[in-house]
Enzyme design. Structure first.
Site, mmCIF file in Angstrom:
data_model
loop_
_atom_site.group_PDB
_atom_site.id
_atom_site.type_symbol
_atom_site.label_atom_id
_atom_site.label_comp_id
_atom_site.label_asym_id
_atom_site.label_seq_id
_atom_site.Cartn_x
_atom_site.Cartn_y
_atom_site.Cartn_z
ATOM 1 N N CYS A 142 0.921 -1.114 0.017
ATOM 2 C CA CYS A 142 0.119 -0.029 -0.170
ATOM 3 C C CYS A 142 0.861 1.295 -0.076
ATOM 4 O O CYS A 142 1.427 1.511 -1.140
ATOM 5 C CB CYS A 142 -1.094 -0.071 1.231
ATOM 6 S SG CYS A 142 -2.178 1.042 1.032
ATOM 7 N N HIS A 235 -4.372 -4.251 0.558
ATOM 8 C CA HIS A 235 -4.141 -4.894 1.817
ATOM 9 C C HIS A 235 -4.526 -6.488 1.554
ATOM 10 O O HIS A 235 -5.452 -6.632 2.608
ATOM 11 C CB HIS A 235 -4.630 -4.066 2.744
ATOM 12 C CG HIS A 235 -4.032 -2.805 3.376
ATOM 13 N ND1 HIS A 235 -2.768 -2.816 3.863
ATOM 14 C CD2 HIS A 235 -4.483 -1.587 3.060
ATOM 15 C CE1 HIS A 235 -2.535 -1.500 4.059
ATOM 16 N NE2 HIS A 235 -3.371 -0.760 3.633
ATOM 17 N N GLU A 237 -3.424 -8.630 3.190
ATOM 18 C CA GLU A 237 -3.002 -9.326 4.648
ATOM 19 C C GLU A 237 -4.357 -8.966 5.481
ATOM 20 O O GLU A 237 -4.410 -9.624 6.759
ATOM 21 C CB GLU A 237 -1.929 -8.766 5.192
ATOM 22 C CG GLU A 237 -1.803 -7.110 5.761
ATOM 23 C CD GLU A 237 -1.763 -6.326 4.916
ATOM 24 O OE1 GLU A 237 -1.810 -5.040 5.134
ATOM 25 O OE2 GLU A 237 -1.556 -6.505 3.420
#
Length: 318
Positions: A142, A235, A237
């Protein structure tokens, strides 16, 4: 195989409850194998949440992963306790003699600031340059990906007229590249950002290859130098409730925020979000660790001081 972390890292207990194989330092010392060494520069304010998210992603391979959390020293964290940082994070200045198989550099909520205005920008650019000959492959996430694209290639971020916030569809390009091996033609991934590196700028940069993008959210995944640099503009994760927490936080602060798209069932914030991106997130990190770290890294990391781990009393030994 497990991920190796410090014995008393708070995330360890949570991961074990999730049936993720976590190995503490004592057990790892008795295994006669060379673990994959991954450094994680965690720039997010609430570091414990990001630790947990990234450790989940690194746990789904047959490799033993030895994680070292890294911090910058030119910025004082206001959202994570000093005791946590002192116990579980190593200052970048200590890492300089070492080499790593892989590194992850996270995002940070600094999008609306010019890069040069960030108080640790000089140290971050030093880390970017250090990665060139100390890390086999680095993932930038990001804002971290935007910062790296700016530093390496001069590609500046552009402020959007609305926040890219929610779960977006992406299409895979260059399917033969191992990083997207096993991806569906269309897959979902979270975004939460006010800025972007425009698609045209990435397309025009000869060093970068776009591997996945979204009509709504723009470039999602790009790489350079045959995978030594990997840029993830979203993102992957994030856990199930991260966007919900960000939405509720901004509402509580009275900030202008729209509901994250394609996230709450029936667009009802009272309903639990569906987790629709985890399998591709796992696939991304597994492919990275296998094809760009494990298969590429030398067994001997250039004679660096990895014969022993970074000592806990490194401050006394410097």
């Amino acid at each position: 195989m497990p991920i190796k972390v410090k014995n008393n890292l708070p995330a360890k207990e949570i991961l074990e409850r999730e049936n993720i194989f976590v190995m503490d330092e004592n057990r790892a010392m008795h295994q006669d194998i060379r673990p994959i060494r991954i450094a994680i520069l965690n720039l997010m304010p609430i570091k414990e949440a990001t630790e947990l998210q990234l450790l989940r992603m690194l746990s789904n391979t047959p490799l033993q992963i030895d994680c070292t959390f890294v911090r910058v020293t030119s910025h004082e964290s206001r959202h994570t306790s000093k005791s946590h940082l002192d116990s579980f994070y190593v200052p970048f200045s200590v890492l300089k003699p070492y080499k790593f198989d892989g590194m992850i550099i996270t995002g940070a909520p600094l999008e609306e600031m010019a890069f040069e205005e960030v108080d640790y920008w000089h140290e971050l650019t030093e880390i970017f340059d250090w990665c060139e000959d100390h890390v086999t492959s680095t993932i930038y996430l990001c804002w971290g990906a935007q910062a790296a694209a700016y530093h390496y290639y001069g590609l500046d971020k552009v402020l959007k007229d609305h926040k890219v916030f929610g779960i977006y569809e992406h299409r895979v390009y260059n399917r033969k590249v191992p990083l997207v091996r096993g991806f569906d033609d269309v897959f979902l991934a979270p975004h939460s950002r006010h800025t972007e590196v425009p698609v045209k700028a990435v397309e025009d940069c000869e060093a970068l290859t776009i591997l996945a993008q979204s009509e709504e959210a723009g470039v999602y995944l790009a790489m350079a130098e045959n995978g030594r640099k990997i840029f993830v503009m979203g993102h992957p994760e994030y856990g199930r409730t991260q966007l919900k927490k960000e939405y509720e936080r901004d509402l509580a602060k009275g900030l202008p925020i729209t509901m994250p798209v394609n996230y709450f069932p029936d667009n009802d914030p009272a309903k639990e979000p569906l987790l629709t991106w985890r399998s591709h997130a796992n696939n991304l990190y597994t492919n990275w660790l296998n094809y760009y770290v494990y298969q590429s890294t030398p067994y001997d990391l250039g004679g660096t001081p990895w014969g022993e781990a970074i000592p806990d009393n490194y401050e006394e030994r410097r």
